[in-house]
Design a protein around this motif. Structure first.
Motif, mmCIF file in Angstrom:
data_model
loop_
_atom_site.group_PDB
_atom_site.id
_atom_site.type_symbol
_atom_site.label_atom_id
_atom_site.label_comp_id
_atom_site.label_asym_id
_atom_site.label_seq_id
_atom_site.Cartn_x
_atom_site.Cartn_y
_atom_site.Cartn_z
ATOM 1 N N GLY A 137 43.784 43.297 39.433
ATOM 2 C CA GLY A 137 42.377 43.541 39.555
ATOM 3 C C GLY A 137 41.856 45.002 39.850
ATOM 4 O O GLY A 137 40.789 45.374 39.289
ATOM 5 N N SER B 266 40.285 40.340 44.548
ATOM 6 C CA SER B 266 41.623 39.877 44.019
ATOM 7 C C SER B 266 42.539 39.043 44.590
ATOM 8 O O SER B 266 43.597 38.436 44.063
ATOM 9 C CB SER B 266 42.256 41.002 43.366
ATOM 10 N N HIS C 224 41.700 37.639 39.371
ATOM 11 C CA HIS C 224 42.810 36.968 39.977
ATOM 12 C C HIS C 224 42.752 35.592 39.051
ATOM 13 O O HIS C 224 43.882 35.168 38.628
ATOM 14 C CB HIS C 224 42.082 36.401 41.297
#
Length: 156
Positions: A10, A37, A125
């Motif tokens: 991320g 994330s 994510h």
């Protein structure tokens, strides 16, 4: 993917994207992308963020669909995308993307950039989890798993 992999994926992809946009992110943006994330895994009590938020992670894990349930589904992603899109449109009409020096100096600009960074982290994510063999249940509560990526990571 595990928590550290989500953080690296991320934050790294965010730094690349902001660099390509000609923007140097501040510490608040970096914290927001890191949080974004990790936050989808708040639905698992043993995840990095789940250990920080035990009450919330137990609720999601035992009552609201388990790991990779609602926090990894379109029910949550679509409102985040709509809100991020609205922020981008609103910001563009107010200040004009990253061209304004006032962006980083105003409370509005910091909040806007933090929410955009959080959204970026959240979506990174999900993209990372799509690359695993477990995939995602994007249409939760339906049991259908979405696994479009030809690349696979064996970690869950």
């Amino acid at each position: 993917m595990m928590g550290n992999a989500h953080l690296a994926f991320g934050t790294g992809s965010f730094l690349i994207a902001t660099s390509l946009a000609g923007h140097t992110p501040g510490i608040i943006e970096l914290a927001a992308v890191a949080l974004g994330s990790l936050i989808p895994d708040a639905d698992h009590p043993r995840s990095k963020i789940g250990r920080w938020l035990p009450g919330i992670s137990h609720f999601f894990y035992y009552i609201a669909g388990g790991h990779r349930g609602i926090t990894h589904s379109a029910l949550l992603v679509i409102p985040i995308l709509i809100f991020a899109g609205w922020l981008m449109q609103e910001h563009n009409s107010q200040l004009g993307w990253f061209s304004s020096g006032a962006l980083n100096e105003s409370l509005y600009g910091v909040g806007y950039l933090a929410m955009l960074a959080f959204s970026f982290g959240f979506l990174s994510h999900l993209l990372g989890d799509l690359m695993t063999t477990e995939g995602l249940r994007l249409f939760w509560p339906l049991p259908l798993r979405f696994q479009p990526s030809p690349l696979r990571s064996e970690s869950a």
